[in-house]
Enzyme design. Sequence first.
Site, mmCIF file in Angstrom:
data_model
loop_
_atom_site.group_PDB
_atom_site.id
_atom_site.type_symbol
_atom_site.label_atom_id
_atom_site.label_comp_id
_atom_site.label_asym_id
_atom_site.label_seq_id
_atom_site.Cartn_x
_atom_site.Cartn_y
_atom_site.Cartn_z
ATOM 1 N N ARG A 156 0.827 -1.216 0.000
ATOM 2 C CA ARG A 156 0.000 0.000 0.000
ATOM 3 C C ARG A 156 0.853 1.255 0.000
ATOM 4 O O ARG A 156 0.541 2.226 -0.677
ATOM 5 C CB ARG A 156 -0.935 0.008 1.213
ATOM 6 C CG ARG A 156 -2.187 -0.831 0.983
ATOM 7 C CD ARG A 156 -3.245 -0.562 2.031
ATOM 8 N NE ARG A 156 -3.885 0.730 1.887
ATOM 9 C CZ ARG A 156 -5.182 0.913 1.741
ATOM 10 N NH1 ARG A 156 -5.999 -0.108 1.712
ATOM 11 N NH2 ARG A 156 -5.681 2.128 1.647
ATOM 12 N N TYR A 170 -10.285 7.243 -10.871
ATOM 13 C CA TYR A 170 -11.356 8.178 -10.521
ATOM 14 C C TYR A 170 -11.188 8.669 -9.093
ATOM 15 O O TYR A 170 -10.713 7.952 -8.226
ATOM 16 C CB TYR A 170 -12.758 7.588 -10.722
ATOM 17 C CG TYR A 170 -13.038 6.237 -10.085
ATOM 18 C CD1 TYR A 170 -12.657 5.058 -10.715
ATOM 19 C CD2 TYR A 170 -13.727 6.139 -8.881
ATOM 20 C CE1 TYR A 170 -12.949 3.820 -10.160
ATOM 21 C CE2 TYR A 170 -14.026 4.898 -8.312
ATOM 22 C CZ TYR A 170 -13.626 3.750 -8.962
ATOM 23 O OH TYR A 170 -13.908 2.528 -8.404
ATOM 24 N N PRO A 171 -11.572 9.927 -8.861
ATOM 25 C CA PRO A 171 -11.535 10.445 -7.501
ATOM 26 C C PRO A 171 -12.778 9.986 -6.741
ATOM 27 O O PRO A 171 -13.829 9.771 -7.354
ATOM 28 C CB PRO A 171 -11.579 11.966 -7.681
ATOM 29 C CG PRO A 171 -11.513 12.228 -9.151
ATOM 30 C CD PRO A 171 -11.940 10.976 -9.834
ATOM 31 N N MET A 172 -12.660 9.814 -5.444
ATOM 32 C CA MET A 172 -13.787 9.347 -4.637
ATOM 33 C C MET A 172 -13.776 10.008 -3.259
ATOM 34 O O MET A 172 -12.706 10.266 -2.706
ATOM 35 C CB MET A 172 -13.656 7.835 -4.475
ATOM 36 C CG MET A 172 -14.840 7.227 -3.774
ATOM 37 S SD MET A 172 -14.632 5.445 -3.544
ATOM 38 C CE MET A 172 -15.977 5.215 -2.403
ATOM 39 N N LYS A 174 -16.179 10.095 0.647
ATOM 40 C CA LYS A 174 -17.244 9.500 1.447
ATOM 41 C C LYS A 174 -18.242 10.610 1.781
ATOM 42 O O LYS A 174 -17.844 11.727 2.144
ATOM 43 C CB LYS A 174 -16.657 8.893 2.737
ATOM 44 C CG LYS A 174 -15.697 7.708 2.478
ATOM 45 C CD LYS A 174 -16.442 6.393 2.370
ATOM 46 C CE LYS A 174 -15.544 5.235 1.948
ATOM 47 N NZ LYS A 174 -14.650 4.794 3.002
ATOM 48 N N HIS A 197 -16.399 -4.448 2.499
ATOM 49 C CA HIS A 197 -15.834 -3.886 1.266
ATOM 50 C C HIS A 197 -14.609 -4.695 0.821
ATOM 51 O O HIS A 197 -14.479 -5.073 -0.339
ATOM 52 C CB HIS A 197 -15.459 -2.424 1.513
ATOM 53 C CG HIS A 197 -14.550 -1.858 0.462
ATOM 54 N ND1 HIS A 197 -15.023 -1.304 -0.699
ATOM 55 C CD2 HIS A 197 -13.198 -1.768 0.401
ATOM 56 C CE1 HIS A 197 -14.003 -0.905 -1.430
ATOM 57 N NE2 HIS A 197 -12.886 -1.167 -0.796
ATOM 58 N N GLN A 210 -5.608 -2.817 -7.196
ATOM 59 C CA GLN A 210 -6.205 -1.560 -6.769
ATOM 60 C C GLN A 210 -5.201 -0.794 -5.944
ATOM 61 O O GLN A 210 -4.480 -1.364 -5.143
ATOM 62 C CB GLN A 210 -7.501 -1.865 -6.001
ATOM 63 C CG GLN A 210 -7.693 -1.192 -4.677
ATOM 64 C CD GLN A 210 -7.137 -1.993 -3.499
ATOM 65 O OE1 GLN A 210 -6.266 -2.824 -3.640
ATOM 66 N NE2 GLN A 210 -7.638 -1.705 -2.325
ATOM 67 N N SER A 248 -20.221 1.826 -0.573
ATOM 68 C CA SER A 248 -20.429 2.642 -1.775
ATOM 69 C C SER A 248 -21.900 3.035 -1.931
ATOM 70 O O SER A 248 -22.212 4.156 -2.331
ATOM 71 C CB SER A 248 -19.946 1.894 -3.022
ATOM 72 O OG SER A 248 -18.551 1.694 -2.958
HETATM 73 O O1 76R Z 1 -6.336 -2.859 1.056
HETATM 74 C C1 76R Z 1 -6.784 -3.950 1.466
HETATM 75 O O2 76R Z 1 -6.693 -5.016 0.843
HETATM 76 C C2 76R Z 1 -7.492 -3.981 2.800
HETATM 77 C C3 76R Z 1 -8.873 -3.826 2.639
HETATM 78 C C4 76R Z 1 -9.256 -2.557 1.887
HETATM 79 C C5 76R Z 1 -9.277 -1.242 2.379
HETATM 80 C C6 76R Z 1 -8.902 -0.746 3.745
HETATM 81 C C7 76R Z 1 -9.680 -2.514 0.517
HETATM 82 C C8 76R Z 1 -9.735 -3.623 -0.320
HETATM 83 N N1 76R Z 1 -10.029 -1.220 0.198
HETATM 84 C C9 76R Z 1 -9.772 -0.424 1.298
HETATM 85 C C10 76R Z 1 -9.951 0.955 1.391
HETATM 86 MN MN1 76R Z 1 -10.902 -0.611 -1.511
HETATM 87 N N2 76R Z 1 -11.671 0.028 -3.260
HETATM 88 C C11 76R Z 1 -12.306 1.225 -3.456
HETATM 89 C C12 76R Z 1 -12.903 1.197 -4.753
HETATM 90 O O3 76R Z 1 -15.986 2.164 -6.934
HETATM 91 C C13 76R Z 1 -16.229 2.040 -5.712
HETATM 92 O O4 76R Z 1 -17.398 1.827 -5.289
HETATM 93 C C14 76R Z 1 -15.129 2.135 -4.718
HETATM 94 C C15 76R Z 1 -13.763 2.304 -5.325
HETATM 95 C C16 76R Z 1 -12.603 -0.018 -5.344
HETATM 96 C C17 76R Z 1 -13.015 -0.508 -6.714
HETATM 97 C C18 76R Z 1 -11.818 -0.747 -4.378
HETATM 98 C C19 76R Z 1 -11.303 -2.018 -4.598
HETATM 99 N N3 76R Z 1 -11.098 1.281 -0.735
HETATM 100 C C20 76R Z 1 -10.578 1.723 0.430
HETATM 101 C C21 76R Z 1 -10.828 3.145 0.544
HETATM 102 C C22 76R Z 1 -10.369 4.041 1.699
HETATM 103 C C23 76R Z 1 -11.514 4.117 2.660
HETATM 104 C C24 76R Z 1 -11.202 4.712 4.004
HETATM 105 O O5 76R Z 1 -10.033 4.682 4.454
HETATM 106 O O6 76R Z 1 -12.170 5.215 4.630
HETATM 107 C C25 76R Z 1 -11.522 3.523 -0.584
HETATM 108 C C26 76R Z 1 -11.984 4.911 -0.958
HETATM 109 C C27 76R Z 1 -11.693 2.347 -1.369
HETATM 110 C C28 76R Z 1 -12.365 2.303 -2.584
HETATM 111 N N4 76R Z 1 -10.631 -2.486 -2.260
HETATM 112 C C29 76R Z 1 -10.034 -3.582 -1.649
HETATM 113 C C30 76R Z 1 -10.743 -2.814 -3.618
HETATM 114 C C31 76R Z 1 -10.206 -4.141 -3.833
HETATM 115 C C32 76R Z 1 -10.119 -4.848 -5.190
HETATM 116 C C33 76R Z 1 -9.782 -4.613 -2.604
HETATM 117 C C34 76R Z 1 -9.153 -5.960 -2.301
HETATM 118 C C35 76R Z 1 -7.662 -5.814 -2.393
HETATM 119 C C36 76R Z 1 -6.939 -7.121 -2.173
HETATM 120 O O7 76R Z 1 -7.134 -7.718 -1.109
HETATM 121 O O8 76R Z 1 -6.195 -7.492 -3.077
#
Ligand code: 76R
Length: 274
Positions: A156, A170-172, A174, A197, A210, A248
């Site tokens: 990370r 894309y920007p995102m 909450k 998630h 990602q 989401s």
């Molecule tokens: O990173 C990790 O594997 C740990 C779990 C995890 C976190 C903490 C994780 C897993 N994400 C995390 C945080 Mn995510 N993620 C997104 C999007 O389009 C949408 O609706 C959302 C856009 C996708 C597609 C995605 C994919 N994630 C976050 C955060 C920060 C939130 C916060 O801190 O409050 C955002 C904004 C976000 C958004 N996420 C994963 C994925 C994928 C594919 C995983 C699994 C990764 C893996 O285990 O290989």
Amino acid sequence: MSEPIPPLVPREGWHVLHLYYHVDHGQWEILDDKERRALKTGLTELIQEIRATPDTQLLAFAVATPKADLGFMLLTPDLQAANAFEKRLTLSLGADVLTPAFSYLSLTEGSEYTTTREQYAAETLRDEQGLAEGSPEFEAALKEFDERMEHYRKHRLYPVLPDWPVVCFYPMSKRRLGEDNWYALDFDERRRLMKGHATTGRKYSGRILQLITGSTGLDDAEWGVTLLAKDTSDIKAIVYEMRFDPVSVRYGEFGDFYIGMQLPLDELFRRLCL
Ligand code: 76R
């Protein structure tokens, strides 16, 4: 001589710049063949110089729709260096040939929801798997957890991005609206939601890489979402499936989507009709 400027390296992680440009062919056509060749060589050398900088990666891609033509994703520790590279990239093909279409500044970050060693020991090993604390199985599982987390944390904060062709950005943010205010939830509730998630996300392991980079206080949204894939269907599928993910559904706010294709530079120039 003036003092060298001290670098701006964050305590942890790297700076990330997403840069999108239009190519102004009107400006490019004013140049003769010799000038064009020299400028393309100059840009190729600049890209090589950036890629040879320690701890620095530069992805270059053609953008799939006319929202932009050319995109770069730069990861580098020092914001001074990132800024200098950005100015040089912008001017690399001559004044006004590359015109900025969109840009985004963020930092790689760890997650505050990562499972801690204590949580894993108590919730997963003891409560879910019924392992006795201190037993050989328990200790082995904990060791495996430590190794996995070390690897995960490193990815990370200091990711190594593959050359997979599809680059989606894309920007995102909450949501913070009335009852739907992510920031008004307590930590346990946010952690519970983020666990769901992550479970959805992990289904795409090996198909989607990602990278979530943080941008609160740095740019307009709160995160930059970068998804790399070998197949555009996987991008569509994950973003669709995530829309049903409670995080989401209720709290996701999205900016514009940019889809690019990583290409070798000679092909990139041809693609852009340069
Ligand atoms: O990173 C990790 O594997 C740990 C779990 C995890 C976190 C903490 C994780 C897993 N994400 C995390 C945080 Mn995510 N993620 C997104 C999007 O389009 C949408 O609706 C959302 C856009 C996708 C597609 C995605 C994919 N994630 C976050 C955060 C920060 C939130 C916060 O801190 O409050 C955002 C904004 C976000 C958004 N996420 C994963 C994925 C994928 C594919 C995983 C699994 C990764 C893996 O285990 O290989």
